[in-house]
Design an enzyme around this catalytic site. Structure first.
Site, PDB file in Angstrom:
ATOM      1  N   ALA A 160       0.837  -1.202   0.000  1.00 51.71           N
ATOM      2  CA  ALA A 160       0.000   0.000   0.000  1.00 51.71           C
ATOM      3  C   ALA A 160       0.867   1.245   0.000  1.00 51.71           C
ATOM      4  CB  ALA A 160      -0.925   0.015   1.213  1.00 51.71           C
ATOM      5  N   TYR A 185      -5.439   9.890   0.371  1.00 46.68           N
ATOM      6  CA  TYR A 185      -5.133   8.524   0.797  1.00 46.68           C
ATOM      7  C   TYR A 185      -6.422   7.723   0.983  1.00 46.68           C
ATOM      8  CZ  TYR A 185      -4.012   4.692   3.971  1.00 46.68           C
ATOM      9  OH  TYR A 185      -3.923   3.464   4.552  1.00 46.68           O
TER      10      TYR A 185
END
Length: 289
Positions: free
Chosen positions: A56, A121
């Site tokens: 990620a 994000y």
């Protein structure tokens, strides 16, 4: 059945490497997750039956400027892995974040509540979650977690301990509430999800909740208790609007875990108990502090 962990350099992958040394760990040099041909050739050659995607982009503030990079890893790569898993009837566990929610609730957020991210994000992680279910797969699931930390790599716990050794006073945000989660807890939950063919979206964190300020106080307490810290810095609370950051943060991101607890018997320990276990681990090994 062979299980592959994507993102071998991260702290969660490091926990899997210790708990499950029979897993296969792949990083950027091993597979190009942005290229379907690379995924196809690499994973088929390994005869993979399960994928855990622990990779990620997690730099919340930098994501506000590095939008393309955040979406590449948190969405495009996830879409490629999800498509491959669905076409080949392979189990997929994808790790997501509490940041997919707006964070203005006053009670724990259930697994299927509406996404309303407030920063880049969170938007990229939300897109990644949706990508998992773009392709029908009865063995695909998203496990959403929060405030992940460990005794390995750089994270809030290791940063705080390092700063407490060198600073006299630290200011930590007190008006953002969530649940610290040990990578060891999350790794165990992922393993159960694989064994029981968990499907759909679910939440997993350790039990309880706190502010970042309360989390820091407890880190300090255990750091002193286990002789990691001597004259530790004092911790002072600060409001988030006084803290200089590019990205907005959720005020309340406590996740409801009733689904994974009731259906699959995954009952987490309290975050304070897990934190003490992790702090103890730091006393027994080399650490980047």
């Amino acid at each position: 059945m062979k299980t592959v962990v994507i993102g071998k350099s991260g702290q969660l992958a490091k926990a899997f490497r210790i708990l499950n040394p029979d897993y296969i760990f792949l990083g950027r040099a091993d597979v190009n997750v942005f290229c379907r041909n690379s995924i196809d050739s690499t994973l088929k050659s390994l005869n993979v039956r399960n994928i855990i995607n622990s990779s990620a982009y997690t730099l919340v503030d930098k994501a506000e400027k590095e939008i393309e990079q955040a979406y590449a890893l948190n969405f495009l790569a996830v879409r490629n892995l999800a498509e491959f898993a669905a076409l080949n009837k392979i189990g997929l566990v994808h790790i997501s974040s509490d940041y997919v929610f707006r964070g203005d609730s006053v009670k724990p957020i259930k697994a299927y509540e509406r996404h309303q991210p407030i920063n880049v994000y969170g938007l990229s992680k939300s897109a990644g979650e949706n990508a998992v279910f773009r392709y029908p797969n009865e063995r695909a699931c998203v496990i959403r977690t929060s405030w992940l930390y460990s005794n390995m790599s750089t994270n809030f716990v290791t940063k705080m301990l390092a700063l407490m050794k060198t600073q006299q006073t630290l200011k930590v945000v007190e008006d953002q509430v969530g649940t610290p989660t040990s990578v060891w807890s999350l790794a165990r939950a992922c393993n159960i999800a694989l064994c029981k063919n968990l499907n759909g979206k679910t939440n997993f964190t350790d039990a309880g909740h706190c502010s970042w300020y309360e989390f820091a106080l407890k880190i300090r307490e255990f750091g002193i208790k286990y002789n990691i810290l001597g004259n530790a810095a004092e911790i002072e609370p600060i409001l988030s609007n006084k803290f200089n950051s590019l990205a907005k943060r959720p005020k309340y991101s406590v996740l409801d875990k009733s689904e994974i607890e009731n259906k699959f018997g995954v009952v987490p320990r309290h975050w304070k108990e897990e934190l003490e276990i992790v702090i103890k681990k730091l006393t027994k090994e080399d650490k980047e502090l």
